[in-house]
Motif scaffolding. Structure first.
Motif, PDB file in Angstrom:
ATOM      1  N   ASN B 252       0.968  -1.113  -0.092  1.00  0.00           N
ATOM      2  CA  ASN B 252      -0.062  -0.039  -0.077  1.00  0.00           C
ATOM      3  C   ASN B 252       0.929   1.151  -0.081  1.00  0.00           C
ATOM      4  OD1 ASN B 252       0.711   0.512   2.704  1.00  0.00           O
ATOM      5  ND2 ASN B 252      -1.315   0.069   3.471  1.00  0.00           N
ATOM      6  N   ASP B 253       0.367   2.502  -0.014  1.00  0.00           N
ATOM      7  CA  ASP B 253       1.001   3.689  -0.209  1.00  0.00           C
ATOM      8  C   ASP B 253       1.856   3.940   1.177  1.00  0.00           C
ATOM      9  OD1 ASP B 253      -0.162   4.075  -2.717  1.00  0.00           O
ATOM     10  OD2 ASP B 253      -1.805   5.321  -2.025  1.00  0.00           O
ATOM     11  N   VAL B 254       1.286   3.587   2.174  1.00  0.00           N
ATOM     12  CA  VAL B 254       2.033   3.827   3.435  1.00  0.00           C
ATOM     13  C   VAL B 254       3.268   3.376   3.497  1.00  0.00           C
ATOM     14  CG1 VAL B 254       1.715   3.487   6.027  1.00  0.00           C
ATOM     15  CG2 VAL B 254      -0.367   4.029   4.864  1.00  0.00           C
ATOM     16  N   LEU B 255       3.257   1.871   3.129  1.00  0.00           N
ATOM     17  CA  LEU B 255       4.613   1.186   2.958  1.00  0.00           C
ATOM     18  C   LEU B 255       5.662   1.844   2.139  1.00  0.00           C
ATOM     19  CD1 LEU B 255       3.547  -2.667   3.357  1.00  0.00           C
ATOM     20  CD2 LEU B 255       4.795  -1.402   5.188  1.00  0.00           C
ATOM     21  N   ALA B 256       4.994   2.231   0.958  1.00  0.00           N
ATOM     22  CA  ALA B 256       5.773   2.908  -0.085  1.00  0.00           C
ATOM     23  C   ALA B 256       6.284   4.186   0.434  1.00  0.00           C
ATOM     24  CB  ALA B 256       4.979   3.115  -1.255  1.00  0.00           C
ATOM     25  N   ALA B 257       5.495   4.862   1.258  1.00  0.00           N
ATOM     26  CA  ALA B 257       5.920   6.170   1.480  1.00  0.00           C
ATOM     27  C   ALA B 257       7.289   5.987   2.511  1.00  0.00           C
ATOM     28  CB  ALA B 257       4.744   6.927   2.464  1.00  0.00           C
ATOM     29  N   GLY B 258       7.244   4.789   3.384  1.00  0.00           N
ATOM     30  CA  GLY B 258       8.458   4.639   4.152  1.00  0.00           C
ATOM     31  C   GLY B 258       9.452   4.253   3.362  1.00  0.00           C
ATOM     32  N   ALA B 259       9.214   3.395   2.461  1.00  0.00           N
ATOM     33  CA  ALA B 259      10.578   3.023   1.454  1.00  0.00           C
ATOM     34  C   ALA B 259      10.862   4.054   0.808  1.00  0.00           C
ATOM     35  CB  ALA B 259       9.832   2.009   0.446  1.00  0.00           C
ATOM     36  N   LEU B 260      10.397   5.128   0.322  1.00  0.00           N
ATOM     37  CA  LEU B 260      10.755   6.244  -0.176  1.00  0.00           C
ATOM     38  C   LEU B 260      11.727   7.145   0.756  1.00  0.00           C
ATOM     39  CD1 LEU B 260       7.789   8.041  -2.162  1.00  0.00           C
ATOM     40  CD2 LEU B 260      10.028   7.480  -3.069  1.00  0.00           C
ATOM     41  N   ARG B 261      11.066   7.081   1.763  1.00  0.00           N
ATOM     42  CA  ARG B 261      11.984   7.992   2.926  1.00  0.00           C
ATOM     43  C   ARG B 261      13.070   7.432   3.138  1.00  0.00           C
ATOM     44  NH1 ARG B 261       9.079   8.810   8.582  1.00  0.00           N
ATOM     45  NH2 ARG B 261      10.421   6.879   9.033  1.00  0.00           N
ATOM     46  N   GLN B 262      13.263   5.910   3.211  1.00  0.00           N
ATOM     47  CA  GLN B 262      14.397   5.087   3.349  1.00  0.00           C
ATOM     48  C   GLN B 262      15.443   5.363   2.404  1.00  0.00           C
ATOM     49  OE1 GLN B 262      15.316   3.983   6.187  1.00  0.00           O
ATOM     50  NE2 GLN B 262      17.488   3.167   5.349  1.00  0.00           N
ATOM     51  N   ALA B 263      14.831   5.549   0.926  1.00  0.00           N
ATOM     52  CA  ALA B 263      15.737   5.635  -0.195  1.00  0.00           C
ATOM     53  C   ALA B 263      16.628   6.747  -0.156  1.00  0.00           C
ATOM     54  CB  ALA B 263      14.870   5.483  -1.472  1.00  0.00           C
ATOM     55  N   GLN B 264      15.709   7.946   0.219  1.00  0.00           N
ATOM     56  CA  GLN B 264      16.357   9.230   0.466  1.00  0.00           C
ATOM     57  C   GLN B 264      17.243   9.171   1.588  1.00  0.00           C
ATOM     58  OE1 GLN B 264      13.332  12.094   1.619  1.00  0.00           O
ATOM     59  NE2 GLN B 264      14.095  13.808   0.305  1.00  0.00           N
ATOM     60  N   GLU B 265      17.299   8.703   2.679  1.00  0.00           N
ATOM     61  CA  GLU B 265      18.225   8.607   3.548  1.00  0.00           C
ATOM     62  C   GLU B 265      19.334   7.913   3.391  1.00  0.00           C
ATOM     63  OE1 GLU B 265      17.009   7.427   7.797  1.00  0.00           O
ATOM     64  OE2 GLU B 265      15.270   8.768   7.646  1.00  0.00           O
ATOM     65  N   MET B 266      19.398   6.678   2.382  1.00  0.00           N
ATOM     66  CA  MET B 266      20.423   6.166   1.917  1.00  0.00           C
ATOM     67  C   MET B 266      20.837   6.783   0.800  1.00  0.00           C
ATOM     68  SD  MET B 266      18.672   2.215   2.437  1.00  0.00           S
ATOM     69  CE  MET B 266      19.944   1.402   1.681  1.00  0.00           C
ATOM     70  N   GLY B 267      20.493   7.770   0.406  1.00  0.00           N
ATOM     71  CA  GLY B 267      21.131   8.687  -0.945  1.00  0.00           C
ATOM     72  C   GLY B 267      20.637   7.971  -2.239  1.00  0.00           C
ATOM     73  N   LEU B 268      19.833   6.957  -2.348  1.00  0.00           N
ATOM     74  CA  LEU B 268      19.364   6.595  -3.361  1.00  0.00           C
ATOM     75  C   LEU B 268      18.228   7.289  -4.287  1.00  0.00           C
ATOM     76  CD1 LEU B 268      18.993   2.849  -2.131  1.00  0.00           C
ATOM     77  CD2 LEU B 268      20.857   3.746  -3.428  1.00  0.00           C
ATOM     78  N   ASP B 269      18.527   7.416  -5.520  1.00  0.00           N
ATOM     79  CA  ASP B 269      17.481   8.387  -6.298  1.00  0.00           C
ATOM     80  C   ASP B 269      16.504   7.448  -6.766  1.00  0.00           C
ATOM     81  OD1 ASP B 269      16.492  10.565  -7.898  1.00  0.00           O
ATOM     82  OD2 ASP B 269      17.131   9.085  -9.582  1.00  0.00           O
ATOM     83  N   VAL B 270      15.184   7.893  -6.598  1.00  0.00           N
ATOM     84  CA  VAL B 270      14.041   7.106  -7.092  1.00  0.00           C
ATOM     85  C   VAL B 270      13.453   7.907  -8.086  1.00  0.00           C
ATOM     86  CG1 VAL B 270      11.917   6.414  -6.601  1.00  0.00           C
ATOM     87  CG2 VAL B 270      13.507   6.338  -4.774  1.00  0.00           C
ATOM     88  N   PRO B 271      13.281   7.465  -9.280  1.00  0.00           N
ATOM     89  CA  PRO B 271      13.299   6.147  -9.796  1.00  0.00           C
ATOM     90  C   PRO B 271      14.756   5.604 -10.377  1.00  0.00           C
ATOM     91  CG  PRO B 271      12.220   7.375 -11.321  1.00  0.00           C
ATOM     92  CD  PRO B 271      12.615   8.367 -10.454  1.00  0.00           C
ATOM     93  N   GLY B 272      15.789   6.930 -10.263  1.00  0.00           N
ATOM     94  CA  GLY B 272      16.980   6.513 -10.909  1.00  0.00           C
ATOM     95  C   GLY B 272      17.793   5.168 -10.401  1.00  0.00           C
ATOM     96  N   HIS B 273      17.975   5.040  -9.413  1.00  0.00           N
ATOM     97  CA  HIS B 273      18.483   3.992  -8.643  1.00  0.00           C
ATOM     98  C   HIS B 273      17.401   2.812  -8.643  1.00  0.00           C
ATOM     99  CE1 HIS B 273      22.062   5.880  -7.047  1.00  0.00           C
ATOM    100  NE2 HIS B 273      22.512   4.706  -7.120  1.00  0.00           N
ATOM    101  N   VAL B 274      16.376   3.198  -8.050  1.00  0.00           N
ATOM    102  CA  VAL B 274      15.018   2.063  -7.739  1.00  0.00           C
ATOM    103  C   VAL B 274      13.774   2.553  -8.078  1.00  0.00           C
ATOM    104  CG1 VAL B 274      15.446   2.379  -5.232  1.00  0.00           C
ATOM    105  CG2 VAL B 274      14.409   0.118  -6.221  1.00  0.00           C
TER     106      VAL B 274
END
Lengths: 341, 341
Positions: B252-274
């Protein structure tokens, strides 16, 4: 028509399980307070007989329905969700079931829901904020229904309240913003009519402006309902002022999230061009980018304490004392110093 | 002790207003269906007498309580809020008050709440999804309580349902993601036990993987409860795989929002990296940055149609036919093609 046997009663269950009717009630309503072996015996009897507790039987057995009603202004965003969840968890521990209604911020719907919850046998009510028609307070008092207010603490209110000082909380945040050097302040407030939380937050900002020596003219205010779209629209309007505000204080995190999104769409850097703050510290405040400086409300503590207080009022027929809880400013990147003019 | 006059009855109100008791009931429960002049006369009589509709009087008068119960898994995020709001608005139009309980995704709490709502006299129930102990279905059927399921449409279920095909909706999204060239697929699913929506969404992804010719080994799945923090944690775990996924589909969108935040914290570009996708299309999906590609669920249509159907079942004692609603993919910047390997 076929002739039916009459429905099994609480007495039938008590006899089959060889316990008192009070014990059966306790098994149904507060199973944690009944030892495992007894509980199993009672549950077996309930299953075997197909017994369902009904209004009359439960009222006769314990003079309570073990149901608490809560009426909140909205379920649409998460403003009340976390506090309500911990309210429910604590009630559940004490053997009560929570039924929730949402009034869509409409006083006439809240009144209808209060009447419905009482008609459905609720033992007590949780209401949000103090602003409502005096006749509702008269009605609650006539019906002797324990009721507690949350999300707004007032020392001299008709009902006891467990909440915080909305005016002081926003006064502190606004003073902090002004202390950073901001002199042009925009405000996106919720609708204040019938909403003491919104009204007191605006009052806190006005008080901070005047006590810091700024002119009232340095303050521009837009009032709108708590929706993201409305926060976005209000932000656009405020930024059209001349001079535009360098900081915008929002009545809650939902409006602030809308303002942030609009800033992004307008290509304005936050906090470089303009600072934005929220109120509530719901999860949204940490998800948006940049994360929001906001006022942290102790949602879970408030919910838990409200449950304990309301159960105490119901079970011991006390008047309730209320309690003022603390809030604190949470500093995150959406607030900075104003750009040099 | 002082001697009290007995409480005013429905009959007293009807006599004073010079109308039938049925008209008084209608004024209380469906005021829109009563002409203005009559309504005013009845309301004046109610105010004058201090009448409060109570369980017994209302049941005798109309054999209904005009109360509908809904049990949702959570109020903590906005997954169910919008649909429930339109469910309530439509019920209100029809003269019914909605009482909501939240089960915290716990089957035993849902069962307790079903029993409570029935004991409180609810005319009908809205439940979420189909997974529950068969004895609850037996109980509802014995008690002849109209009940309707939402958020999951199944053609051959024990209760009629108004919802969508969770498997097909996620199959379409996963096929779209695979069609962009992604071969390493991560999944952050809600807990599937007791949750048919979560289970069917995972099934949709598995079906899309196998029908596209990818190996099952290209799919890595983490199961966790629907909280932002859990989405973040699951994202970190998935990205530790070798090779890491190039697209992560969230339940769901809630889990996806958490994933996005973590990507940002890990310095991973979305959707460039993942790439990251959600499900539900709640407001959160548009607030996060980048905005989420997700499955749009027709929340308001579902709520409105569920209300109409349930009222029909209650008032005309029909079995309910259910209805399958459509979902669609909403393309937003969180999904792109995989980086060239």
């Amino acid at each position: 028509m076929e002739k039916h046997r009459s429905a099994p009663t609480l007495d039938d269950v008590a006899k089959m399980a060889d316990v008192s009717t009070a014990t059966v009630s306790r098994c149904l309503n507060s199973p944690d307070r009944v030892v495992e072996a007894t509980r199993k015996r009672v549950l077996t009897a309930i299953e075997t007989l197909g017994y369902t507790p009904n209004f009359a039987a439960r009222v006769m057995a314990v003079k309570r329905s073990f149901t608490i009603g809560a009426i909140i202004p909205t379920m649409e965003n998460a403003i009340f969700a976390r506090g309500l969840q911990s309210f429910q968890e604590e009630l559940h521990q004490r053997g009560y079931t929570l039924l929730v209604s949402s009034s869509a911020y409409k006083p006439e719907i809240e009144e209808e829901q209060i009447r419905t919850l009482i008609a459905r046998g609720a033992d007590g009510l949780l209401l949000i904020g103090h602003d409502r028609d005096p006749k509702i307070y008269d009605f609650l008092s006539q019906r002797k229904i324990p009721a507690l207010v949350a999300w707004s603490y007032l020392p001299d209110s008709k009902l006891p309240s467990i909440g915080f000082d909305n005016r002081a909380a926003m006064f502190d945040l606004a003073s902090h913003v002004i202390g950073l050097g901001h002199t042009q302040i925009g405000v996106i407030s919720g609708l204040v009519d019938g909403n003491d939380r919104a009204r007191l937050r605006v009052q806190g900002i006005r008080d901070a402006v005047s006590s810091s020596g700024l002119e009232a003219g340095n303050l521009t205010l837009v009032e709108t309902s708590y929706e993201i779209e409305n926060g976005a629209k209000a932000f656009r309007d405020l930024m059209n002022a001349d001079p535009p505000p360098t900081a915008i204080l929002c009545g809650n995190d939902v409006l602030a999230a809308g303002a942030l999104r609009q800033a992004q769409e307008m290509g304005l850097d936050v906090p470089g061009h303009v600072s934005i703050t929220g109120f509530d510290d719901i999860e949204l405040a940490r998800i948006v980018s940049p994360a929001l400086t906001t006022v942290h409300v102790p949602h879970r503590e408030m919910g838990r304490k409200a449950a304990l207080q309301l159960v105490e009022m119901v079970e011991n027929q006390t008047a309730g004392t209320g309690e003022q809880l603390s809030t604190r400013i949470v500093n995150r990147p959406s607030l900075g110093k104003p750009a040099l003019g």
